[in-house]
Design a protein around this motif. Structure first.
Motif, short mmCIF file in Angstrom:
data_model
loop_
_atom_site.label_atom_id
_atom_site.label_comp_id
_atom_site.label_asym_id
_atom_site.label_seq_id
_atom_site.Cartn_x
_atom_site.Cartn_y
_atom_site.Cartn_z
N ILE A 11 -47.84 31.91 48.33
CA ILE A 11 -48.42 33.12 48.44
C ILE A 11 -48.03 34.12 49.62
O ILE A 11 -48.93 35.39 49.28
CB ILE A 11 -49.45 32.93 48.23
CG1 ILE A 11 -50.69 31.82 49.78
CG2 ILE A 11 -50.36 31.78 47.21
CD1 ILE A 11 -51.70 31.55 50.33
N ARG A 61 -54.88 31.59 47.74
CA ARG A 61 -54.12 31.35 46.29
C ARG A 61 -55.12 31.26 45.52
O ARG A 61 -54.44 31.31 43.83
CB ARG A 61 -54.42 29.33 46.38
CG ARG A 61 -53.65 28.61 45.23
CD ARG A 61 -52.47 28.26 45.40
NE ARG A 61 -51.80 28.00 46.79
CZ ARG A 61 -51.06 27.20 47.80
NH1 ARG A 61 -50.20 28.37 47.17
NH2 ARG A 61 -50.80 26.85 48.56
N ALA A 72 -53.31 34.55 44.00
CA ALA A 72 -52.37 34.44 43.55
C ALA A 72 -52.38 34.57 42.19
O ALA A 72 -52.27 34.75 41.19
CB ALA A 72 -51.50 33.41 44.14
#
Length: 618
Positions: A92, A116, A119
């Motif tokens: 990331i 996360r 992403a």
């Protein structure tokens, strides 16, 4: 990120490679070109952006045959998009972008982020993130290994037609077939039919506990203590899903009859789009088309039978699959005897890789007769001996669950002596022996079993009380109870055929006896289907009459309805158990030995490719 250095060197032999790099703090960078594996000239100073850029052009310019296979970029580009998408989710702190030549927009574009979920949202969309749950596992055992896992898994509201599993182990993108199969099995008990989950996992292990050399490209790995790690992850996912399943959300919308045709057309087009790239998947040749969803009943034999379905078939698939998923958890302090370990090593070292692939990825079709079942693997059809594979599965499970069995409590404990006498009377080899001799043999075997009662109870959960009565049997396979009509034969085998004075042989022979007892033998009552129905007529002498054929269609009162109903229930129970218990468990646990490749356990009966060749000649 796991990029292999020899791959970069190989590119210089088959393409024009240019490397531009600059070190932070320098006034200028350097650029150098490679062709045919050698540097074309000395590195030249140039303007550059911090970092290194590797550009490969004219790939396979010197290999015409190989270059021809690249004429259709639609084959490779979706794989590239999928590959980069997985890296963008894991790393990331790195910005990733992937755009096809000539396209106006990038198919993958993720910015450096600290989240996360952000992403995943950038790569796979907000609809995926909405149904994700965070999962973390920390299993630190100084005596075993340090194992940590964190990631995100989809909940019960998530619906997709294809599984997405992103697995990084020690920051390397890899596959682990056993872990993927176990996770799919857990989700099959929760998600609607034909729905697949979204999984992202990052696992950290000591590097010496990861074997990266089981695949030529290091794509797939094997782990030390793999079964325990998979079991831990499976338990955690199952617990998460159990909690999320209580808050299922079903989205609805008004039905627009005028737009049904248009919607169906759009769905067909959308199903061909991969990763938003706008490229459609290639058509599969008809000779290679196979049904890939094992839960779809349209390809099973019983779909084409017009017989009345039994109540067993109406059992909830969700309950049956979930019970199979909840396989026995082996505690960490299970007995680890060296002889038992040697037997497990023998199983691991003697399995047949080809048969293992068939077992793990087959689709159950139906029963062909009393002993054989039909399964499909890719474009091939196989006959499988149900008795043989169930016997081997039970043997392996008896050793795997060694010392950690659940128990079947017998409501009316039978005396060992009576069971042994019954078995001796039914044994054809003992038919010439006198009753006194049979009683003597039964007494001897009873004493042998009572002397070893403590051992078989501790290791195999076969409990014999002080009065010589059998009170408890092991649960070798969840949701399955053996045929108790074969219990006398089982006790005779334990008393007469087990090698009690050698530890390893003792464990082997006891496990073999358990395997034979728990195997899915045909019921003792004849199969009432077809011609077997005449065996249940009240007056069998009529079968010798010349009008026997018409007698088969006579009134129902001519048959013993109670016995007939018992036989039908026994055979229906066996068929249900084969489909819903044996084959799901076989995919998870069975390691077929090499002998099964030659002893008739697996027999190929058809190949779609070969059939099409025959029809083409016609």
């Amino acid at each position: 990120m796991g990029f292999r250095g020899e791959a970069l060197a190989s590119m210089t032999y088959v393409g024009h490679v240019t490397v531009t790099t600059i070190t932070e703090g320098q006034l200028h960078g350097y650029r150098v070109s490679y062709r045919d594996g050698v540097m074309e000239n000395e590195p030249k100073p140039c303007a550059a952006v911090k970092g290194t850029q590797v550009m490969v052009e004219n790939l396979f310019y010197n290999m015409i045959a190989r270059r021809k296979t690249l004429q259709n970029s639609n084959d490779d580009y979706p794989k590239i998009v999928d590959f980069i998408s997985r890296f963008a989710v894991h790393h990331i702190n790195v910005t990733f972008s992937c755009r096809k030549h000539g396209a106006n927009r990038a198919d993958v574009h993720s910015s450096s982020t600290s989240s996360r979920l952000d992403a995943i949202r950038n790569v796979y969309g907000a609809s995926v993130v909405r149904d994700l749950m965070e999962i973390k596992i920390s299993d630190e055992d100084a005596a075993d290994a340090i194992f940590k896992m964190d990631g995100y898994i989809s909940n019960a509201n998530y619906v997709a037609k294809k599984i997405t599993m992103i697995l990084f182990i020690n920051d390397r993108l890899v596959d682990c077939t056993a872990l993927k199969r176990a996770i799919e099995f857990v989700y099959s008990a929760t998600l609607p039919q034909a729905s697949k989950p979204f999984i992202y996992m990052s696992i950290n292990l000591p590097s010496e506990h990861v074997d990266v050399n089981i695949h030529p490209t290091k794509k797939e790995v094997s782990l030390l203590n793999q079964e325990r790690i998979i079991e831990t992850i499976k338990d955690a996912i199952e617990e998460k899903l159990m909690n999320s399943n209580t808050t299922r959300i079903f989205q609805t919308q008004a039905l627009n009859l005028s737009g049904i045709a248009q919607t169906n057309t759009q769905k067909d087009k959308a199903s061909d789009v991969i990763m938003g790239s706008g490229t459609k998947s290639q058509k599969i040749p008809v000779s290679q088309m196979v049904r890939t969803d094992p839960r779809n009943p349209s390809g099973r034999l019983h779909t084409y039978w017009h017989a009345q379905s039994s109540n067993l078939e109406k059992k909830s698939d969700l309950v049956s699959v979930r019970n199979v998923v909840r396989s026995r958890r082996n505690p960490k302090d299970a007995g680890d005897l060296s002889s038992r370990h040697e037997l497990l090593v023998e199983i691991d070292s003697s399995f047949h890789p080809g048969l293992l692939d068939i077992v793990k990825n087959c689709t159950y079709v139906g029963l062909a007769d009393e002993a054989f079942a039909l399964i499909q693997h890719n474009t091939r059809l196989y006959l499988v001996n149900v008795v043989n594979i169930s016997k081997e599965l039970m043997y392996q499970q008896a050793l795997s669950r060694f010392g950690n069995f659940n128990a079947i409590q017998l409501s009316e404990p039978p005396p060992l002596r009576e069971l042994l006498v019954m078995a001796l009377k039914d044994d054809e080899l003992m038919s010439d022996e006198k009753d006194d001799e049979k009683l003597e043999i039964a007494e001897v075997n009873t004493e042998i079993l009572k002397e070893n009662a403590e051992m078989v109870n501790e290791y195999f959960s076969i409990h014999i009380d002080h009065d010589g009565k059998l009170t408890r049997l092991p649960v070798v396979l969840d949701q399955y109870t053996p045929d108790m009509d074969r219990l006398p034969e089982f006790m005779l085998t334990l008393g007469n055929d087990v090698t009690w004075d050698d530890e390893k042989e003792c464990f082997r022979t006891v496990a073999a006896a358990i395997g034979n007892f728990y195997a899915l033998h045909p019921p003792i009552l004849p199969n009432p289907s077809g011609n077997g129905i005449h065996l249940y007529k009240k007056n069998r002498d009529r079968m010798a009459d010349e009008h026997a054929e018409s007698a088969l269609t006579s009134d129902e009162n001519d048959f013993d309805q109670e016995l007939l109903a018992e036989a039908e229930a026994a055979w229906s129970q066996r068929e249900w158990t084969i489909q819903h218990v044996l084959f799901p468990s076989m995919r998870l646990f069975l390691k077929p030995p090499k002998s099964m490749a030659t002893d008739g356990t697996f027999v190929q009966v058809a190949s779609l490719d070969k059939l099409y060749k025959i029809f083409e000649r016609c």
